[in-house]
Design a protein around this motif. Structure first.
Motif, PDB file in Angstrom:
ATOM      1  N   THR A 248       0.817  -1.221   0.000  1.00 32.68           N
ATOM      2  CA  THR A 248       0.000   0.000   0.000  1.00 32.68           C
ATOM      3  C   THR A 248       0.847   1.265   0.000  1.00 32.68           C
ATOM      4  O   THR A 248       0.596   2.185  -0.774  1.00 32.68           O
ATOM      5  N   VAL A 249       1.850   1.319   0.875  1.00 28.29           N
ATOM      6  CA  VAL A 249       2.671   2.528   0.979  1.00 28.29           C
ATOM      7  C   VAL A 249       4.133   2.179   0.750  1.00 28.29           C
ATOM      8  O   VAL A 249       4.527   1.005   0.794  1.00 28.29           O
ATOM      9  N   ARG A 250       4.915   3.209   0.469  1.00 28.08           N
ATOM     10  CA  ARG A 250       6.360   3.101   0.306  1.00 28.08           C
ATOM     11  C   ARG A 250       6.948   2.285   1.462  1.00 28.08           C
ATOM     12  O   ARG A 250       6.559   2.494   2.619  1.00 28.08           O
ATOM     13  N   GLY A 251       7.848   1.359   1.154  1.00 26.48           N
ATOM     14  CA  GLY A 251       8.419   0.530   2.219  1.00 26.48           C
ATOM     15  C   GLY A 251       7.810  -0.869   2.230  1.00 26.48           C
ATOM     16  O   GLY A 251       8.452  -1.823   2.652  1.00 26.48           O
ATOM     17  N   ASP A 252       6.579  -0.986   1.732  1.00 25.65           N
ATOM     18  CA  ASP A 252       5.941  -2.306   1.725  1.00 25.65           C
ATOM     19  C   ASP A 252       6.646  -3.278   0.771  1.00 25.65           C
ATOM     20  O   ASP A 252       6.622  -4.488   0.991  1.00 25.65           O
ATOM     21  N   LEU A 253       7.264  -2.740  -0.294  1.00 30.79           N
ATOM     22  CA  LEU A 253       7.967  -3.633  -1.217  1.00 30.79           C
ATOM     23  C   LEU A 253       9.199  -4.245  -0.539  1.00 30.79           C
ATOM     24  O   LEU A 253       9.514  -5.411  -0.737  1.00 30.79           O
ATOM     25  N   GLU A 254       9.860  -3.437   0.297  1.00 33.50           N
ATOM     26  CA  GLU A 254      11.021  -3.939   1.043  1.00 33.50           C
ATOM     27  C   GLU A 254      10.580  -5.072   1.967  1.00 33.50           C
ATOM     28  O   GLU A 254      11.292  -6.055   2.162  1.00 33.50           O
ATOM     29  N   MET A 255       9.396  -4.936   2.539  1.00 37.38           N
ATOM     30  CA  MET A 255       8.848  -6.002   3.392  1.00 37.38           C
ATOM     31  C   MET A 255       8.652  -7.274   2.556  1.00 37.38           C
ATOM     32  O   MET A 255       8.955  -8.384   3.009  1.00 37.38           O
ATOM     33  N   CYS A 256       8.186  -7.096   1.320  1.00 40.13           N
ATOM     34  CA  CYS A 256       8.013  -8.259   0.427  1.00 40.13           C
ATOM     35  C   CYS A 256       9.359  -8.927   0.134  1.00 40.13           C
ATOM     36  O   CYS A 256       9.476 -10.152   0.140  1.00 40.13           O
ATOM     37  N   GLU A 257      10.376  -8.090  -0.138  1.00 44.40           N
ATOM     38  CA  GLU A 257      11.710  -8.639  -0.438  1.00 44.40           C
ATOM     39  C   GLU A 257      12.193  -9.472   0.743  1.00 44.40           C
ATOM     40  O   GLU A 257      12.728 -10.570   0.578  1.00 44.40           O
ATOM     41  N   ALA A 258      11.981  -8.941   1.960  1.00 42.96           N
ATOM     42  CA  ALA A 258      12.442  -9.639   3.158  1.00 42.96           C
ATOM     43  C   ALA A 258      11.695 -10.965   3.308  1.00 42.96           C
ATOM     44  O   ALA A 258      12.306 -12.010   3.553  1.00 42.96           O
ATOM     45  N   LEU A 259      10.385 -10.929   3.127  1.00 49.29           N
ATOM     46  CA  LEU A 259       9.594 -12.160   3.256  1.00 49.29           C
ATOM     47  C   LEU A 259       9.995 -13.173   2.192  1.00 49.29           C
ATOM     48  O   LEU A 259      10.102 -14.365   2.461  1.00 49.29           O
ATOM     49  N   ALA A 260      10.202 -12.676   0.968  1.00 50.78           N
ATOM     50  CA  ALA A 260      10.573 -13.577  -0.130  1.00 50.78           C
ATOM     51  C   ALA A 260      11.885 -14.278   0.188  1.00 50.78           C
ATOM     52  O   ALA A 260      12.041 -15.475  -0.054  1.00 50.78           O
ATOM     53  N   SER A 261      12.823 -13.549   0.785  1.00 46.12           N
ATOM     54  CA  SER A 261      14.109 -14.186   1.050  1.00 46.12           C
ATOM     55  C   SER A 261      14.011 -15.198   2.194  1.00 46.12           C
ATOM     56  O   SER A 261      14.772 -16.146   2.253  1.00 46.12           O
ATOM     57  N   ILE A 262      13.039 -15.030   3.082  1.00 49.66           N
ATOM     58  CA  ILE A 262      12.882 -15.997   4.174  1.00 49.66           C
ATOM     59  C   ILE A 262      12.112 -17.238   3.711  1.00 49.66           C
ATOM     60  O   ILE A 262      12.485 -18.366   3.992  1.00 49.66           O
ATOM     61  N   PHE A 263      11.019 -17.010   2.959  1.00 47.46           N
ATOM     62  CA  PHE A 263      10.095 -18.124   2.701  1.00 47.46           C
ATOM     63  C   PHE A 263      10.278 -18.812   1.364  1.00 47.46           C
ATOM     64  O   PHE A 263       9.834 -19.931   1.193  1.00 47.46           O
ATOM     65  N   LEU A 264      10.849 -18.120   0.387  1.00 46.98           N
ATOM     66  CA  LEU A 264      10.888 -18.715  -0.946  1.00 46.98           C
ATOM     67  C   LEU A 264      12.284 -19.226  -1.256  1.00 46.98           C
ATOM     68  O   LEU A 264      13.238 -18.459  -1.242  1.00 46.98           O
ATOM     69  N   LYS A 265      12.355 -20.484  -1.480  1.00 48.83           N
ATOM     70  CA  LYS A 265      13.674 -21.091  -1.668  1.00 48.83           C
ATOM     71  C   LYS A 265      14.029 -21.286  -3.146  1.00 48.83           C
ATOM     72  O   LYS A 265      15.044 -21.860  -3.455  1.00 48.83           O
ATOM     73  N   ASP A 266      13.136 -20.812  -4.061  1.00 48.77           N
ATOM     74  CA  ASP A 266      13.447 -21.073  -5.489  1.00 48.77           C
ATOM     75  C   ASP A 266      14.536 -20.170  -6.012  1.00 48.77           C
ATOM     76  O   ASP A 266      14.791 -19.107  -5.533  1.00 48.77           O
TER      77      ASP A 266
END
Ligand code: CTP
Ligand code: MG
Length: 238
Positions: A220-238
């Motif tokens: 929704t707001v600036r900074g949320d994409l960084e949260m996505c990057e962080a989550l992607a690096s924790i949960f997605l192993k591809d």
């Protein structure tokens, strides 16, 4: 027999809270997350789901071609159609439903998902399909963990009973005929709401809530994409 299930993925917004008015940037659902546009993350979950037969991506007219091109070759691509949205989210959902209403055989169930929520997982889709099959209308949500206050001009007016509060997410699902009718009646009565559950509630349908996931948040707001990057690096192993 398995019901015919469709999904509407709404991607026609301008992301004004994200860009804070700098409209030269692509809308947030086209931001790149690990080399793929944001909308593609949930699109690929929806099209690969065995119970979903069709996915309508609703977007700005000038971006239809881009989505058609970007999605070429993705597994499940034959389920995808892309169409133009409207000036509000509600209009965009309705336009997707109207397109689906022309298809035969008809759809019995429809899910609506925000393309700005990339971390949709299959279990959440399973849950919402089970809920809608049992009850006719269902949304995902998460219990609110903060205490929520009603505030007017900087002064607290009320403290809500947290045990009854949920923050709702998408997908939101309903019997196709119910949701289409609710959207058509909303146009006729000039009713504007922010989600599909509110429309269904307004027209007297009981909407069940099933547990969503905290990862299924909306960029929704600036900074949320960084949260996505962080989550992607924790949960997605591809
Ligand atoms: N959406 C849409 N058509 C619109 C407005 C919104 O399809 N006319 C979609 C967005 O693309 C988004 C989802 O609805 O995936 C949820 O809306 P929101 O987060 O409010 O997105 P925007 O409206 O784009 O953002 P903002 O409200 O900050 O302008
Ligand atoms: Mg909006």
């Amino acid at each position: 027999m398995k019901p015919r299930v469709a999904a509407v993925l709404v991607a026609a917004g301008s992301g004004s809270r994200y860009t804070s008015g700098e409209s030269a940037e692509p809308p947030k659902q086209f931001l790149q997350l690990r080399g793929r546009p944001l909308y593609m993350w949930s699109l690929s979950v929806l099209v690969r789901h065995g119970l979903i037969d069709r996915v309508v991506v609703v977007t700005r007219p000038d971006l239809i071609e881009k989505i058609e091109k970007d999605s070429t070759g993705m597994p499940g691509r034959e389920k995808v159609v892309v169409t133009a949205g409207g000036s509000t989210r509600q209009d965009s959902v309705r336009l997707g439903l109207e397109l689906l209403s022309q298809e035969r055989p008809s759809f019995e169930i429809v899910l609506v998902h925000d393309s700005a929520r990339p971390f949709l997982d299959t279990e959440v889709v399973d849950g919402v399909i089970q809920g809608v099959t049992a009850c006719g209308a269902c949304t995902v949500g998460v219990p609110v963990s903060d205490t929520v206050k009603v505030v007017e001009q900087g002064i607290i007016k009320d403290t809500l009973d947290r045990s009854k509060l949920y923050a709702v997410q998408t997908p939101q699902a309903a019997r196709f005929a119910w949701l289409l009718e609710a959207h058509r009646m909303a146009v006729a009565s000039k009713l504007a709401v922010t989600d599909d559950a509110a429309l269904l509630e307004h027209f007297g349908h009981e909407v069940r809530i099933v547990e969503g996931s905290p990862h299924n948040f909306k960029v929704t707001v600036r900074g949320d994409l960084e949260m996505c990057e962080a989550l992607a690096s924790i949960f997605l192993k591809d």
